[in-house]
Design an enzyme around this catalytic site. Structure first.
Site, PDB file in Angstrom:
ATOM      1  N   ARG A   1      -1.108  12.693  20.697  1.00 30.43           N
ATOM      2  CA  ARG A   1      -1.883  11.494  20.998  1.00 30.43           C
ATOM      3  C   ARG A   1      -0.979  10.369  21.467  1.00 30.43           C
ATOM      4  NH1 ARG A   1      -4.633  10.332  15.558  1.00 30.43           N
ATOM      5  NH2 ARG A   1      -4.701   8.251  16.511  1.00 30.43           N
TER       6      ARG A   1
ATOM      7  N   GLY B   1       0.827  -1.193   0.000  1.00 28.53           N
ATOM      8  CA  GLY B   1       0.000   0.000   0.000  1.00 28.53           C
ATOM      9  C   GLY B   1       0.868   1.253   0.000  1.00 28.53           C
TER      10      GLY B   1
ATOM     11  N   GLY C   1       4.328  14.265  -3.843  1.00 32.02           N
ATOM     12  CA  GLY C   1       4.071  12.828  -3.938  1.00 32.02           C
ATOM     13  C   GLY C   1       3.795  12.341  -5.344  1.00 32.02           C
ATOM     14  N   GLU C   2       4.386  13.015  -6.356  1.00 33.21           N
ATOM     15  CA  GLU C   2       4.080  12.632  -7.736  1.00 33.21           C
ATOM     16  C   GLU C   2       4.591  11.233  -8.065  1.00 33.21           C
ATOM     17  OE1 GLU C   2       4.303  14.342 -12.327  1.00 33.21           O
ATOM     18  OE2 GLU C   2       4.719  15.655 -10.622  1.00 33.21           O
TER      19      GLU C   2
ATOM     20  N   GLU D   1      -1.687  18.736  17.592  1.00 34.50           N
ATOM     21  CA  GLU D   1      -2.578  17.981  18.477  1.00 34.50           C
ATOM     22  C   GLU D   1      -2.466  16.487  18.203  1.00 34.50           C
ATOM     23  OE1 GLU D   1      -7.382  17.525  19.398  1.00 34.50           O
ATOM     24  OE2 GLU D   1      -6.622  19.281  18.335  1.00 34.50           O
ATOM     25  N   ASN D   2      -2.340  16.117  16.933  1.00 32.88           N
ATOM     26  CA  ASN D   2      -2.230  14.711  16.555  1.00 32.88           C
ATOM     27  C   ASN D   2      -0.972  14.082  17.142  1.00 32.88           C
ATOM     28  OD1 ASN D   2      -3.199  12.421  14.969  1.00 32.88           O
ATOM     29  ND2 ASN D   2      -1.394  12.742  13.710  1.00 32.88           N
TER      30      ASN D   2
END
Length: 301
Positions: free
Chosen positions: A133, A75, A95-96, A129-130
């Site tokens: 976690r 993936g 991300g090409e 903020e992420n």
């Protein structure tokens, strides 16, 4: 692999928010914009166009095919970034290679981060903020750090202040993104720890890196055992004039600062000193993205 399935389902759920023409999200102030900003959204490849101003115009076909094979097996490890042009219409920001490789194997969708109007502050808040976690794996943290550097244009020093982490800690996370995608996937799925990854990344030969990773998994090696394995693999390739001897031949003012250079650039910096006082600093890079990362660090110094 339940973890990956959960993430993909989440991405598909968020993509549904962008398919409502009556409530199209176009700015950071729109309803549900907070659910999109900073999160991974699965987009249809056909809804994305390449950036016509992308400076890179040629792509190595063999390398693209190798990436396509990796994506087919594992993936897309690192989502692309796009900006919203209109309803269900996007343009690549970065991300090409991942985009083109996904097209090669006829994927319908690709995980993406979406930039929308006026989302700079919202994106920064969402990413910071992420990072705080507790359930993030090391690669997720690394990707968040890299996004803050790339998209908010922060230096590692500025990033250190924003997230309350030492710059050396941030550098250690960013270096994990140089690991082979197979090893990154293993870390995301919990087969190895960050300590294992930091050790394996010192192996420069990709094939040897994978070989060591497979042995770590097969024998359930601890981090300390992995360090010993890597030492054995690397010392067997070195000549009698080892790196330690090379370092001993350098002046004290270089020896005292060489680790600082390596930590700052997140790379195996090579420093040479000549008898007349002159010297040379070599900073290696592994890809175009890695080169741009180093350039941004120099620009922001």
């Amino acid at each position: 692999m339940a973890k990956a399935t959960k993430k993909q389902a989440l991405g598909r759920g968020l993509s549904a928010l962008l398919k409502d023409p009556e409530n199209d999200i176009t700015t950071a102030q729109d309803k549900n914009a907070d659910k999109v900003v900073g999160n991974i959204v699965e987009l249809e490849l056909d809804s994305i166009e390449v950036n016509p101003f992308q400076p890179r115009t040629s792509f190595n076909e063999e390398a693209l095919q190798e990436l396509a094979t990796s994506i087919k097996e594992l993936g897309v490890i690192q989502p692309i970034t796009v900006r919203k042009l209109g309803f269900n219409s996007y343009q690549l920001v970065s991300g090409e290679r991942r985009y083109r490789a996904s097209k090669l194997i006829s994927l319908d969708r690709i995980p993406a981060y979406i930039r929308i109007a006026n989302d700079q502050e919202s994106l920064e808040m969402a990413l910071v903020e992420n990072i705080q976690r507790q359930d993030l794996d090391p690669i997720e943290i690394s990707l968040s750090y890299q996004r803050l550097i790339d998209e908010i244009n922060l230096t590692q020093e500025q990033l250190s202040d924003r997230v309350g982490k030492k710059r050396s800690t941030i550098s250690n996370y960013l270096r994990l993104l140089k690991l082979d995608p197979i090893i990154q996937t293993g870390m995301r799925d919990g087969f190895i720890s960050m300590g294992h990854g930091r050790t394996l990344i010192t192996i420069e030969d990709p094939a040897k890196q994978i070989e060591a990773y497979e042995e770590v998994i097969e024998k359930s090696l601890s981090v300390r055992d992995t360090e010993a394995l890597v030492r054995n693999m690397t010392t067997s390739k070195k000549s009698s004039s080892s790196t330690a001897n090379d370092r001993e031949s350098l002046p004290d003012y270089i020896i005292e600062n060489i680790d600082l250079f390596k930590s700052h650039f997140g790379a195996k910096v090579d420093i040479k000193s000549f008898s007349d006082g002159r010297g040379k600093i070599t900073i290696p890079f592994s890809s175009e993205e890695d080169f741009k990362r180093i350039k941004k660090m120099i620009d922001g110094a």
